[in-house]
Design an enzyme around this catalytic site. Structure first.
Site: not given
Length: 366
Positions: A77, A81, A98, A133
């Site tokens: 998330s 991140g 990512e 994602c």
């Protein structure tokens, strides 16, 4: 390597090992069974001096982030991140993040309806019941076309998962109770609960939520603010397709964006104007299977990319090395600097070889 969902763990590990690194892999505690499996299998089949697995939760992750690394790779998330990036900044450690985001699906009326519905359903619910994602997060289409698209999606969902999808063996369970509660909160939002047009069934004991369609959820509702990461799919209607681009542009840059159209002019317009980590025309999710394409986010959806040779590059440093001999040592680069030396250097830099000859001979080129 920090992975929030362990299905993503091994891809970057391959690139890192191929590039000559040693790796510490921290699988996610969100998926404990997979974490345990990786911790068991990796030492059995791979070199323990090259790859180590560290299991644990927040405390172990925090401890790992306090260390100085050559590279940190994180999938998960945007919230975590930011924590990873802040920790990396203390040591000036480069990162690949990512993350994710709200991946839009823009559908115009020119499409092949059956194929479009199948591919949206496969990309959304076939991707771990929306827990991916790159799964479609919301659809934008014309108000006049929406009824046809909705009917096609309903028919496809029933064909794939039956009349009681909660009991379907082809749908993934929600990963844990915390995520189940989070998704339930999105559905029970007063701004959204009366806009459910399909699905909505849930079974907490089984951690199952049926594929759910939500029509015209307000843009300020939780379901349109947060990344859904589950089996809920809002459908936003507009009067003109150009409005779809305005909506996508008003939200954070997604990890993936999808457009379904036979209109080449509109296709080019979407590709040129939508900023996203990756884009796929007339399908969903498949771009991540192409190792010739980089996979990664932009802005809120991530930093850097990987897959195929891009994984190798992500874990490599491009060190520049220039080799020279001892011949051809140009005296013009050394003091004392004279007008003649300046003319020689200027002609070299400009590629003026006639002027260079004149300067070496001491002639005035004018």
């Amino acid at each position: 390597m920090l992975a929030e969902f362990n299905v993503l763990s091994m891809d970057p590990v391959i690139g890192a090992i191929a590039a000559g690194n040693v790796v510490v892999l921290k699988p996610s505690e969100v998926a404990p069974a997979t974490s345990s499996l990786l911790a068991s299998l990796i030492p059995q089949y791979l070199d323990d001096d090259a790859i180590r697995v560290v299991e644990g939760s927040v405390a172990e992750t925090t401890s790992l982030l306090e260390q100085k690394w050559d590279k940190i790779f994180y999938t998960g998330s945007a919230k975590i991140g930011r924590i990873v990036m802040a920790a990396a900044a203390k040591h000036l450690t480069p990162v690949t993040l990512e993350l994710g985001g709200k991946c839009p699906v823009i559908v115009d009326p020119t499409v092949d309806l059956e194929v479009t519905a199948r591919r949206i359903v496969a990309g959304k619910w076939g991707s771990n019941n929306g827990q991916a994602c790159i799964a479609p997060d919301y659809i934008i289409t014309l108000e006049s076309f929406a009824p046809k698209l909705i009917d096609a999606l309903k028919n496809t969902l029933e064909k794939f998962y039956g009349k009681d999808p909660v009991q379907s063996a082809d749908l993934s369970h929600i990963v844990n109770l915390s995520h189940f509660v989070r998704l339930t909160r999105l559905l029970d939002d007063p701004k959204v609960s009366d806009r459910v047009i399909y699905g909505g069934q849930r079974d907490e004991k089984q951690l199952m939520i049926a594929p759910t369609l939500v029509l015209d959820a307000p843009m300020d509702s939780l379901i349109m603010i947060e990344e859904i990461f589950g089996p809920l799919l809002p459908i936003i209607t507009v009067q003109k397709m150009e409005e779809a681009l305005e909506i996508v542009g008003s939200l954070s840059k997604p990890l993936a964006a999808y457009v379904f159209t036979k209109n080449k002019k509109f296709e080019r317009q979407v590709v040129a104007s939508v900023s996203a980590g990756g884009m796929l025309v007339n399908d969903t999710a498949l771009h991540v299977t192409n190792h010739h394409l980089p996979f990664g986010g932009v802005g809120e959806s991530g930093v850097g990319s990987y897959h195929g040779k891009f994984s190798f590059e992500a874990f490599s440093h491009k060190k520049a090395v220039l080799y020279r001999g001892f011949m051809g040592d140009l005296t013009a680069r050394y003091p004392p600097y004279t007008t003649r030396k300046q003319n020689i250097v200027r002609c070299l830099l400009n590629g003026n070889f006639l002027g260079l000859l004149y300067a070496i001979l001491g002639w005035n080129s004018k």
